[in-house]
Design a protein around this motif. Structure first.
Motif, PDB file in Angstrom:
ATOM      1  N   LYS B  25       0.279  -0.158  -4.023  1.00  0.00           N
ATOM      2  CA  LYS B  25      -0.889   0.103  -4.866  1.00  0.00           C
ATOM      3  C   LYS B  25      -1.940   0.856  -4.069  1.00  0.00           C
ATOM      4  CE  LYS B  25       0.473  -2.678  -8.257  1.00  0.00           C
ATOM      5  NZ  LYS B  25       0.046  -3.940  -8.750  1.00  0.00           N
ATOM      6  N   SER B  26      -2.694   1.707  -4.769  1.00  0.00           N
ATOM      7  CA  SER B  26      -3.794   2.378  -4.085  1.00  0.00           C
ATOM      8  C   SER B  26      -4.952   1.393  -3.921  1.00  0.00           C
ATOM      9  CB  SER B  26      -4.234   3.619  -4.846  1.00  0.00           C
ATOM     10  OG  SER B  26      -4.453   3.295  -6.179  1.00  0.00           O
ATOM     11  N   THR B  27      -5.836   1.665  -2.976  1.00  0.00           N
ATOM     12  CA  THR B  27      -6.957   0.751  -2.682  1.00  0.00           C
ATOM     13  C   THR B  27      -8.270   1.542  -2.663  1.00  0.00           C
ATOM     14  OG1 THR B  27      -6.956   1.091  -0.304  1.00  0.00           O
ATOM     15  CG2 THR B  27      -5.412  -0.541  -1.139  1.00  0.00           C
ATOM     16  N   SER B  28      -9.352   0.863  -2.328  1.00  0.00           N
ATOM     17  CA  SER B  28     -10.655   1.545  -2.247  1.00  0.00           C
ATOM     18  C   SER B  28     -10.751   2.432  -0.999  1.00  0.00           C
ATOM     19  CB  SER B  28     -11.787   0.523  -2.256  1.00  0.00           C
ATOM     20  OG  SER B  28     -11.509  -0.481  -1.319  1.00  0.00           O
ATOM     21  N   ASP B  29      -9.772   2.292  -0.106  1.00  0.00           N
ATOM     22  CA  ASP B  29      -9.676   3.192   1.043  1.00  0.00           C
ATOM     23  C   ASP B  29      -8.639   4.256   0.682  1.00  0.00           C
ATOM     24  OD1 ASP B  29      -9.099   4.488   3.385  1.00  0.00           O
ATOM     25  OD2 ASP B  29      -8.909   2.678   4.602  1.00  0.00           O
ATOM     26  N   PRO B  30      -9.078   5.531   0.567  1.00  0.00           N
ATOM     27  CA  PRO B  30      -8.128   6.564   0.118  1.00  0.00           C
ATOM     28  C   PRO B  30      -6.908   6.725   1.027  1.00  0.00           C
ATOM     29  CG  PRO B  30     -10.363   7.465   0.390  1.00  0.00           C
ATOM     30  CD  PRO B  30     -10.397   6.071   0.891  1.00  0.00           C
ATOM     31  N   SER B  32      -5.377   4.140   2.561  1.00  0.00           N
ATOM     32  CA  SER B  32      -4.714   2.845   2.738  1.00  0.00           C
ATOM     33  C   SER B  32      -4.022   2.404   1.448  1.00  0.00           C
ATOM     34  CB  SER B  32      -5.775   1.826   3.159  1.00  0.00           C
ATOM     35  OG  SER B  32      -5.203   0.565   3.304  1.00  0.00           O
ATOM     36  N   LEU B  34      -1.522  -0.717  -0.513  1.00  0.00           N
ATOM     37  CA  LEU B  34      -1.331  -2.168  -0.429  1.00  0.00           C
ATOM     38  C   LEU B  34      -0.028  -2.616  -1.092  1.00  0.00           C
ATOM     39  CD1 LEU B  34      -2.863  -4.956   0.166  1.00  0.00           C
ATOM     40  CD2 LEU B  34      -3.547  -4.843  -2.221  1.00  0.00           C
ATOM     41  N   VAL B  36       1.625  -6.118  -2.319  1.00  0.00           N
ATOM     42  CA  VAL B  36       1.337  -7.544  -2.534  1.00  0.00           C
ATOM     43  C   VAL B  36       2.648  -8.322  -2.547  1.00  0.00           C
ATOM     44  CG1 VAL B  36       0.287  -9.218  -4.104  1.00  0.00           C
ATOM     45  CG2 VAL B  36      -0.716  -6.946  -3.865  1.00  0.00           C
ATOM     46  N   SER B  41       0.025 -10.176   1.925  1.00  0.00           N
ATOM     47  CA  SER B  41       0.110  -8.753   1.574  1.00  0.00           C
ATOM     48  C   SER B  41       0.096  -7.909   2.842  1.00  0.00           C
ATOM     49  CB  SER B  41      -1.040  -8.351   0.639  1.00  0.00           C
ATOM     50  OG  SER B  41      -2.262  -8.693   1.223  1.00  0.00           O
ATOM     51  N   SER B  43      -1.064  -3.953   4.198  1.00  0.00           N
ATOM     52  CA  SER B  43      -1.616  -2.638   3.863  1.00  0.00           C
ATOM     53  C   SER B  43      -1.251  -1.675   4.982  1.00  0.00           C
ATOM     54  CB  SER B  43      -3.130  -2.702   3.643  1.00  0.00           C
ATOM     55  OG  SER B  43      -3.766  -3.290   4.726  1.00  0.00           O
ATOM     56  N   GLY B  70      -6.481 -12.522   1.560  1.00  0.00           N
ATOM     57  CA  GLY B  70      -6.655 -11.084   1.743  1.00  0.00           C
ATOM     58  C   GLY B  70      -7.193 -10.694   3.114  1.00  0.00           C
TER      59      GLY B  70
END
Lengths: 162, 119
Positions: B25-30, B32, B34, B36, B41, B43, B70
């Motif tokens: 999955k994409s994250t708030s860090d472009p 990085s 993730l 699960v 998890s 990253s 997390g």
């Protein structure tokens, strides 16, 4: 009536009383146990209802924190965002611990690492380090808010059916 | 973490990523992405740098291992400094590329573009 026949009659009355009394005693024990169990179940039900209401309040708090966090990110107020995401992570962990149902676990298993990644990015911003926050972050937070709203709906339905 | 265990994790990640069975999955860090798992998890992120003093390019692929809450419990990095690369570097880059591809649905988008341009 001599002493022997008196003893005989008293024994006979005693035996009859035992025969009648024993089932009554057993019946009363069973009745008391059933009443105690019913009272215990009622107390568990009440405790569950209170705990569900606490979780509902915490979830509503999460929705407010997400809304504040989105606003803070939109206006680049990273100090406020840092405070809100810290509170959000703590509340979500609390909710997860308070919810006995494992069926809701999937709501938190992805959101918690996502939030800690965002928290680290926000902390870098607060410290003035160069950090990029992905464009999709606000919509990810909205999606998480939607999941929590669905969870609130399910919990409310469960409360009503109980 | 023991290097051997890390290598086992990289091998499994690579094998499953290539098989397309992992949902990154994409994250708030472009940079990085993730993955699960049941109660943890992973990253993976990519960093590119340049050491101006020695005129040398540096490239890192970082793996953060996270607990149920997390939080990072362990980080492992695989690096290429100039022309010298960690023996696991190529494997790590393939995992990162696959994670990025899966999370951003790059292949699907490119295929759609090709289709639309052919029409």
């Amino acid at each position: 009536m001599n002493a022997e026949s008196l003893i005989f009659w008293l024994s006979l009355i005693g035996s009859l009383a035992s025969v009648v009394g024993l089932p009554i005693a057993i019946w009363q024990i069973v009745k008391a146990r059933t009443a105690a169990e019913a009272s215990k179940l009622a107390s568990i039900d009440t405790r569950n209802t209170i705990s569900r209401n606490i979780v509902l309040t915490e979830l509503m708090g999460c929705l407010r924190l997400i809304a504040d966090l989105k606003t803070a990110l939109r206006i680049d107020n990273f100090e406020l965002a840092e405070a809100r995401i810290g509170d959000l992570i703590r509340t979500v962990i609390q909710v997860r611990e308070d919810l006995p149902e494992s069926e809701f676990e999937s709501v938190f298993s992805e959101s918690l690492p996502q939030m800690t990644i965002l928290r680290d990015k926000i902390e870098q911003k607060v410290l003035g380090q160069s950090a990029k926050i992905a464009k999709g972050t606000i919509s990810q937070l909205s999606k998480f808010a939607d999941d929590l709203t669905r969870l609130i709906g399910k919990l409310r339905t469960n409360l009503k059916s109980n | 973490m023991e290097r051997k265990k890390f290598e086992v994790i990289l091998d499994r990640l690579l094998e499953k990523s290539m098989g397309g069975s992992l949902r990154w999955k994409s994250t708030s860090d472009p940079e990085s992405f993730l993955l699960v798992l049941k109660d943890s998890s992973i990253s993976v992120s990519h960093e590119l740098g340049f050491d101006g003093e020695v005129d040398r390019e540096e490239e890192y692929v970082n793996f953060d291992f996270r607990n149920k809450d997390g939080e990072i419990v362990q980080t492992e990095s695989v690096a290429r400094i100039g022309k010298k690369a960690d023996p696991m570097f190529e494997k790590a880059v393939r995992i990162y590329s696959s994670a990025r591809n899966e999370a951003l649905r790059i292949d699907e988008t490119v295929d759609r573009i090709i289709e639309q341009l052919a029409a």
